[in-house]
Design an enzyme around this catalytic site. Structure first.
Site, PDB file in Angstrom:
ATOM      1  N   CYS A  84       3.813  -0.014 -11.472  1.00 36.60           N
ATOM      2  CA  CYS A  84       2.526  -0.610 -11.909  1.00 36.60           C
ATOM      3  C   CYS A  84       1.913   0.322 -12.951  1.00 36.60           C
ATOM      4  O   CYS A  84       2.621   1.117 -13.578  1.00 36.60           O
ATOM      5  CB  CYS A  84       1.610  -0.871 -10.722  1.00 36.60           C
ATOM      6  SG  CYS A  84       1.126   0.602  -9.800  1.00 36.60           S
ATOM      7  N   ASN A 123       0.196   3.692 -10.372  1.00 34.25           N
ATOM      8  CA  ASN A 123       1.027   4.108  -9.221  1.00 34.25           C
ATOM      9  C   ASN A 123       0.174   4.602  -8.048  1.00 34.25           C
ATOM     10  O   ASN A 123       0.591   5.487  -7.290  1.00 34.25           O
ATOM     11  CB  ASN A 123       2.068   5.172  -9.633  1.00 34.25           C
ATOM     12  CG  ASN A 123       3.148   5.422  -8.589  1.00 34.25           C
ATOM     13  OD1 ASN A 123       3.668   6.523  -8.472  1.00 34.25           O
ATOM     14  ND2 ASN A 123       3.507   4.413  -7.819  1.00 34.25           N
ATOM     15  N   CYS A 130      -2.004   1.925  -6.453  1.00 35.60           N
ATOM     16  CA  CYS A 130      -2.378   0.716  -5.692  1.00 35.60           C
ATOM     17  C   CYS A 130      -1.180  -0.203  -5.454  1.00 35.60           C
ATOM     18  O   CYS A 130      -0.637  -0.259  -4.349  1.00 35.60           O
ATOM     19  CB  CYS A 130      -3.482  -0.067  -6.412  1.00 35.60           C
ATOM     20  SG  CYS A 130      -5.029   0.843  -6.581  1.00 35.60           S
ATOM     21  N   ARG A 131      -0.755  -0.938  -6.477  1.00 32.04           N
ATOM     22  CA  ARG A 131       0.221  -2.002  -6.278  1.00 32.04           C
ATOM     23  C   ARG A 131       1.645  -1.506  -6.013  1.00 32.04           C
ATOM     24  O   ARG A 131       2.285  -1.942  -5.037  1.00 32.04           O
ATOM     25  CB  ARG A 131       0.228  -2.951  -7.488  1.00 32.04           C
ATOM     26  CG  ARG A 131      -1.052  -3.742  -7.626  1.00 32.04           C
ATOM     27  CD  ARG A 131      -1.162  -4.384  -8.999  1.00 32.04           C
ATOM     28  NE  ARG A 131      -1.300  -3.375 -10.051  1.00 32.04           N
ATOM     29  CZ  ARG A 131      -1.309  -3.628 -11.337  1.00 32.04           C
ATOM     30  NH1 ARG A 131      -1.137  -4.878 -11.749  1.00 32.04           N
ATOM     31  NH2 ARG A 131      -1.473  -2.654 -12.219  1.00 32.04           N
ATOM     32  N   SER A 132       2.157  -0.616  -6.874  1.00 29.92           N
ATOM     33  CA  SER A 132       3.569  -0.235  -6.674  1.00 29.92           C
ATOM     34  C   SER A 132       3.796   0.631  -5.428  1.00 29.92           C
ATOM     35  O   SER A 132       4.832   0.467  -4.767  1.00 29.92           O
ATOM     36  CB  SER A 132       4.177   0.400  -7.930  1.00 29.92           C
ATOM     37  OG  SER A 132       3.510   1.567  -8.320  1.00 29.92           O
ATOM     38  N   ASP A 152      -4.385  -6.562 -10.567  1.00 31.79           N
ATOM     39  CA  ASP A 152      -4.786  -5.167 -10.394  1.00 31.79           C
ATOM     40  C   ASP A 152      -6.049  -5.114  -9.532  1.00 31.79           C
ATOM     41  O   ASP A 152      -7.089  -5.631  -9.937  1.00 31.79           O
ATOM     42  CB  ASP A 152      -5.044  -4.571 -11.779  1.00 31.79           C
ATOM     43  CG  ASP A 152      -5.352  -3.095 -11.719  1.00 31.79           C
ATOM     44  OD1 ASP A 152      -5.625  -2.585 -10.615  1.00 31.79           O
ATOM     45  OD2 ASP A 152      -5.324  -2.460 -12.780  1.00 31.79           O
TER      46      ASP A 152
HETATM   47  P1  4NP Z   1      -2.344   0.250  -9.994  1.00 29.00           P
HETATM   48  O1  4NP Z   1      -3.939   0.159 -10.150  1.00 29.00           O
HETATM   49  O2  4NP Z   1      -1.760   0.083 -11.370  1.00 29.00           O
HETATM   50  O3  4NP Z   1      -2.029  -0.893  -9.102  1.00 29.00           O
HETATM   51  O4  4NP Z   1      -2.063   1.615  -9.376  1.00 29.00           O
HETATM   52  C1  4NP Z   1      -4.677   0.971 -11.035  1.00 29.00           C
HETATM   53  C2  4NP Z   1      -5.051   2.233 -10.639  1.00 29.00           C
HETATM   54  C3  4NP Z   1      -5.808   3.021 -11.500  1.00 29.00           C
HETATM   55  C4  4NP Z   1      -6.188   2.522 -12.731  1.00 29.00           C
HETATM   56  C5  4NP Z   1      -5.810   1.243 -13.119  1.00 29.00           C
HETATM   57  C6  4NP Z   1      -5.032   0.474 -12.262  1.00 29.00           C
HETATM   58  N1  4NP Z   1      -6.988   3.315 -13.583  1.00 29.00           N
HETATM   59  O5  4NP Z   1      -7.429   2.788 -14.625  1.00 29.00           O
HETATM   60  O6  4NP Z   1      -7.233   4.488 -13.299  1.00 29.00           O
END
Ligand code: 4NP
Length: 157
Positions: free
Chosen positions: A10, A13, A15-17, A129
Site C-alpha cells: 500500500c 505500510n 494500515c492496508r498492506s 485508504d
Molecule cells: P496505508 O495508509 O497506505 O494503508 O498504510 C496510509 C498511511 C499513512 C499515510 C497515508 C496512507 N500517510 O499519508 O501518512
C-alpha cells in the site's frame, strides 16, 4: 518444495498492506499451509519506515483474532526478484510499483496485480485508504480484504 512468496503493498505500510499480510498469514495457518509461503508487506512511501501498524488497524484486527506484527518498510527493486506475487491495494499503488520497476530496470519475474482482482463478495475495485477517516473505515478494509485475500489464495491453490 519451493515456497510461494507474496508481498502486499500500500502507500504507508501501516494500515492496508499489514492488515492484508496478517489476514493471509491467519488464513494459511488455519489451513495448515504456512510452511509453503513467505509473506511480507511494504509501502511505496517512506514516511513510516520501522513503525508498527496504525493502532486503529491493530485494534480492529485483534477483534477478529488477527494479530498484526509487521513493521513498515519501503518496497525496493529487489522485491521484484524475491517475490512471486506483488499485490497492490489500489490503482495508485499499482502504478507506483510499475513505475519503480521500469525506473530501476528490474528484470524480476514478480507477478504484479491488484488484490481487488480477487474479490468475490465486495464490488470495490480498490481497497480504500482508511488513514484519514473514522474507525468504521478500518473494519470495512478488513471486511473487503478477508474476501479478496481469500480469493487470492484460492486462485493459486
Ligand atoms: P496505508 O495508509 O497506505 O494503508 O498504510 C496510509 C498511511 C499513512 C499515510 C497515508 C496512507 N500517510 O499519508 O501518512
Amino acid at each position: 518444495m519451493k515456497k510461494i512468496s507474496v508481498l502486499f503493498v500500500c502507500l504507508g505500510n501501516i494500515c492496508r498492506s499489514p492488515a492484508a499480510e496478517a489476514i493471509f498469514i491467519s488464513l494459511i495457518e488455519k489451513k495448515g499451509l504456512n510452511d509453503g509461503f513467505i509473506v511480507d508487506s511494504a509501502g511505496t512511501g517512506s514516511w513510516h519506515i520501522g513503525k508498527k501498524a496504525d493502532s486503529r488497524m491493530r485494534i480492529a484486527a485483534e477483534r477478529r483474532d488477527i494479530e498484526i506484527l509487521s513493521r513498515a518498510r519501503q518496497i525496493t527493486s529487489k522485491d521484484f526478484e524475491e517475490f512471486n506475487y506483488i499485490l497492490a491495494m489500489d490503482d495508485s499503488n499499482y502504478r507506483n510499483i510499475q513505475d519503480l520497476k521500469s525506473r530501476t530496470g528490474s528484470t524480476g519475474f514478480a507477478s504484479i496485480k491488484k488484490i481487488q482482482d480477487f474479490r468475490s463478495v465486495f464490488n470495490d475495485q480498490e481497497v480504500p485508504d482508511p488513514y484519514f477517516g473514522g474507525d468504521d473505515g478500518f473494519d470495512y478494509v478488513l471486511d473487503i480484504l478477508e474476501d479478496s485475500v481469500n480469493g487470492f489464495l484460492e486462485s493459486i491453490s
